[in-house]
Design a protein around this motif. Structure first.
Motif, short mmCIF file in Angstrom:
data_model
loop_
_atom_site.label_atom_id
_atom_site.label_comp_id
_atom_site.label_asym_id
_atom_site.label_seq_id
_atom_site.Cartn_x
_atom_site.Cartn_y
_atom_site.Cartn_z
N ASP A 25 44.06 48.32 35.89
CA ASP A 25 43.48 46.99 35.97
C ASP A 25 42.14 46.99 36.70
O ASP A 25 41.68 45.97 37.19
CB ASP A 25 44.44 46.04 36.70
N ARG A 26 41.57 48.17 36.80
CA ARG A 26 40.35 48.28 37.60
C ARG A 26 39.16 48.71 36.75
O ARG A 26 39.26 49.63 35.96
CB ARG A 26 40.62 49.30 38.70
N ILE A 27 38.05 48.03 36.95
CA ILE A 27 36.82 48.38 36.24
C ILE A 27 35.99 49.25 37.18
O ILE A 27 35.57 48.81 38.25
CB ILE A 27 36.02 47.12 35.87
N LEU A 63 40.43 42.88 30.21
CA LEU A 63 41.56 42.90 31.14
C LEU A 63 42.29 41.57 31.15
O LEU A 63 43.52 41.51 31.19
CB LEU A 63 41.07 43.25 32.56
N ALA A 64 41.52 40.48 31.12
CA ALA A 64 42.15 39.15 31.14
C ALA A 64 42.96 38.93 29.87
O ALA A 64 44.11 38.48 29.91
CB ALA A 64 41.09 38.08 31.30
N ASP A 74 46.15 40.97 29.74
CA ASP A 74 47.20 40.43 30.60
C ASP A 74 47.82 39.17 29.98
O ASP A 74 49.03 38.98 30.03
CB ASP A 74 46.63 40.12 31.99
#
Lengths: 221, 598
Positions: A60-62, A197-198, A201
């Motif tokens: 979940d990390r950019i 990512l949004a 999810d």
């Protein structure tokens, strides 16, 4: 349409440089690359890349701190319209590097990771334009199209004839992502990564984006 | 980030362009789904999280202690101390910048102003500010311009005037210095001391012309010059007076005594003047000087608590001396002069109004008492202490009576606690004895405390006043201004003062100042030590801001502040202070079970 696996096989056979065989191996698990190009125009056969921005996503990390951000010295002259859009003038790109060094570096950055983008096909076509004559292949990586993900979350169950807006601005707004300075390849890649990512999810949690424009559950701002 | 990371957002606005670049290059972005724990209590945060979008709950155990929104960041404690005190949980879909801990720590080390934000808690932050203020004290002093100082008039006299004429003119303009023009030597200066020496030591007649006495090696400064330039000029030229010019025009004379008074303040001089006063007229001058001290001290960046201590001390000396000058011997022997409210707590700076009274050991002559009542209140009014609108003054027989009568009142105040009775308890509980029979106040207070401290419902009703006004801070810890302004007193200072007063009363404390009460409550473990410190710092910070706002207003009674006019550091501290007030109110609500009043 040729099945992707077959296409991969085909391209792998055609690869003329074993150093780049890694493109055909799966990348590290849970990692993707989000990327965007700025170009002299919108016609891949005639226009050139002037900058590439890319960023890795791990979980979940950019990973903005491990960015890929390069300016290319274009061969073709830039159209006046393109200059207005991306604000890179001939004088700016004159300091860029030759595309023959930037593209291999970009391939090493991407590795076998899936690619994420907004209207990704265009950017991939732009890269392939240079890649093909160099290594005799096209980018073999799996591709994820953010506008498709967005379409599915918002309009997947929409009645026929609904007004559909897949613009970059509409997606940003629906997802409540603050716009960064646009038309900078790296910033566009960053915003696209946040969208990805949004949306991923939302999908995992089965949450849809409301179609009555500004009221979207959970995205108050 | 990348390019759009908002470096204008405090504390990042304290970074140099090079530092911002370093930070930008190191930052990642994290996505957190609703319910995701971003920082675990006790965890060693590897990053500082700066919210891009979304909302994050700050939790202590199961208790929600804060809600953070875009541009807020956390957790400074994990960065500085190595362990997070609270946990941070995404309330909704949240995107954060992740700034690596080692980069932030390097910035904290290299950039003191940036580092100030990362101290463990508000107290540390405030201390950091105080330290910068100390460092800058001479700086801010030195930024003042000469034109802002007290100057004697630049009064010219004819060069042919006599010693006598010059002396008379000096008395007329209440100055010791005159200027004169000489055709050959230009502008000269002649002082009272020059005149005296000529007559006394050189036996010159008072009809002699002054020109030969004048000095023409005049030292001048410009009105726009900084104060430090005047100080330099005096040192360099060894002159006690400087002529001040605006362009070619002489606009005043600066004397060393006024310059030094500006630099140092002169509170000790005032104390001496009060002690030596022989009449009310002498005291009137001292009273005016006390009022002037507030501005002088504050200009030197002296903080509220120190100014309040100095001013309260001088006021009490003045009241005691006034009492000694006015009160007949019988009254001085049998009575006790008290000051109440903020004057009693020692938190008075800018004059508000008189809150004073008398406690008598036994009845005294009624006519004598009446005369004293009127005379005393009138004297203070004459000194510039405005009469109390609630008539809490010696003049009012309700506040100048015998101990027994007070004791009778206490029972009524507690039995029928209306607004008035509640206020009477509050201001009397803050009373201190200024002069006379101090034992009387002690006995009265002991009785007051005994009659209320076991009364839970009474105490709750008493504490309820803290709910009178909203604290101007939102759920998102943003400041909520009304018409662009915040009320520091209603929203912050009053809830602290009154809440602390209620707790102190409950525990029967004899201390009167908010600071001393807080310290005692901390010792008794009524309040946690770190929270006690936060409360005190918040109280002092809000009071200092209020004082500045009052000094700006000519009327001197406003307690509004406009957030837009504050620096980002001040706004941040203000926000933290109100956050502490909000927590204190939550504590009081639970402690006194204020919910029962609906």
């Amino acid at each position: 349409m040729i099945p992707p696996r077959l296409k991969r096989f085909y391209h792998r056979r055609r690869l003329n440089d074993p150093e780049f065989a890694f493109l055909f191996e799966p990348g590290p698990e849970d990692e993707l690359v989000c990327f965007d190009c700025e170009t002299t125009g919108l016609n891949p056969s005639r226009d050139d890349i002037i900058s590439i921005g890319a960023v890795k996503i791990r979980g979940d990390r950019i990973l903005a701190s491990e960015r890929f951000q390069r300016i290319v010295r274009p061969k073709a002259a830039m159209s006046a319209d393109a200059i207005k859009v991306h604000r890179l003038r001939a004088a700016d790109v004159a300091y860029g590097e030759g595309v023959e060094t930037v593209i291999p570096d970009f391939l090493r950055f991407v590795g076998g990771r899936p690619l994420v983008g907004y209207y990704l096909q265009f950017d991939v076509a732009m890269v392939n334009k240079y890649l093909k004559p160099m290594k005799h292949i096209k980018l073999p990586n799996p591709m994820i199209e953010v506008s498709e993900q967005y379409y599915e979350r918002k309009y997947g169950d929409a009645p026929a004839g609904s007004h559909i807006d897949l613009s970059f601005a509409a997606i940003l707004k629906d997802l409540g992502i603050p716009p960064l300075d646009a038309h900078d390849a790296f910033n566009d890649a960053m915003m696209t990564a946040m969208m990805y990512l949004a949306l991923r999810d939302l999908k995992a949690r089965g949450v849809r984006i409301a179609r009555q424009t500004h009221v979207s559950p959970g995205y108050g701002g | 980030m990348p390019n759009a990371f908002d470096a204008a957002n405090p504390p990042f606005d304290r970074l140099t362009p090079g530092e911002i670049e370093m930070l930008r290059a190191a930052i990642d972005v994290g996505y957190f789904k609703p319910g995701a724990t971003i920082v675990r209590a006790g965890g060693d945060g590897q990053s500082l999280f700066i919210i891009i979008k979304g909302a994050v709950e700050e939790r202590e155990g199961d208790e929600l202690v804060g809600l953070l929104g875009p541009k807020d960041f956390f957790d400074t404690r994990a960065i500085v101390q190595g362990a997070a005190a609270h946990s941070f949980v995404a309330r909704e879909e949240t995107l954060c910048y992740l700034a690596p801990k080692d980069v932030i720590q390097r910035l904290i080390r290299d950039n003191a102003r940036f580092g100030a934000f990362f101290y463990l808690d508000i107290s540390r932050k405030l201390e950091a500010i105080a330290r910068t203020e100390d460092e800058m004290r001479s700086g801010s002093l030195m930024r003042t311009r000469i034109g802002d100082l007290f100057l004697h008039p630049a009064e010219f006299i004819d060069a042919t005037a006599t010693i006598e004429q010059a002396g008379r003119r000096m008395r007329e303009i209440n100055s010791n210095t005159l200027l004169l023009r000489d055709a050959g030597q230009g502008v000269g200066i002649v002082t009272g001391m020059n005149l005296s020496k000529a007559v006394v030591l050189h036996k010159m007649p008072i009809t002699a012309p002054i020109a030969p006495l004048a000095h023409f090696d005049l030292s001048t400064v410009a009105e726009n010059d900084f104060v430090f330039e005047a100080l330099l000029e005096m040192t360099k030229s060894n002159k006690r007076r400087l002529a001040v010019k605006r362009g070619d025009e002489f606009v005043g004379i600066l004397e060393d005594i006024d310059l030094l008074g500006f630099l140092a303040g002169n509170t000790q001089v005032i104390a001496g003047r009060i002690d030596r006063a022989k009449s009310l007229a002498d005291l009137r001058i001292a009273a005016r000087e006390i009022a002037d001290q507030v501005r002088t001290l504050r200009r030197q960046d002296v903080r509220f608590e120190t100014i309040a201590e100095i001013v309260s001390d001088l006021n009490r000396r003045l009241f005691a001396k006034t009492f000694a000058l006015i009160a007949p011997p019988d009254l001085r022997k049998r009575g006790c002069l008290i000051v109440m409210g903020s004057e009693g707590r020692g938190e008075q700076t800018i004059r508000t109004d008189q809150d004073n009274g008398i406690i008598l050991a036994e009845p005294v002559d009624a006519a004598m008492l009446d005369g004293f009542r009127a005379e005393f209140t009138a004297a203070l009014e004459e000194f510039g202490y405005p009469p109390c609108p609630g008539n809490v003054m010696v003049r009012n027989p309700f506040w100048s009576k015998t101990l027994d009568e007070y004791l009778g009142n206490f029972n009524e105040w507690v039995a029928a606690p209306d607004q008035n009775a509640m206020m009477n308890v509050a201001i009397f509980y803050d009373a201190v004895a200024v002069s006379g029979r101090t034992d009387l106040l002690k006995r009265a207070k002991t009785a007051l405390i005994e009659s209320v401290r076991a009364e839970r419902v009474y105490l709750a009703r008493f504490a309820l006043a803290v709910e009178s006004f909203e604290t101007p801070i939102s759920l998102f810890n943003t400041l909520v201004a009304t018409d662009g302004a915040l009320d520091l007193k209603k929203g912050g200072i009053f809830p602290i003062v009154h809440g602390v007063r209620a707790l102190a009363l409950e525990h029967g404390l004899e201390e009167t100042s908010t600071e001393a009460r807080l310290e005692k409550l901390g010792e008794l473990n009524v309040l946690r030590a770190d929270f006690t410190r936060d409360l005190l710092q918040s109280f002092q910070y809000l009071s200092t801001l209020r004082l500045d706002s009052q000094l700006e207003e000519l009327s001197g009674s406003r307690s509004l502040v406009r957030p837009a006019e504050l620096s980002s550091v001040e706004r941040d501290l203000l926000r933290d202070s109100f956050k502490v007030v909000k927590q204190f109110r939550d504590f009081l609500r639970r402690h006194f079970n204020l919910g029962m009043f609906g």
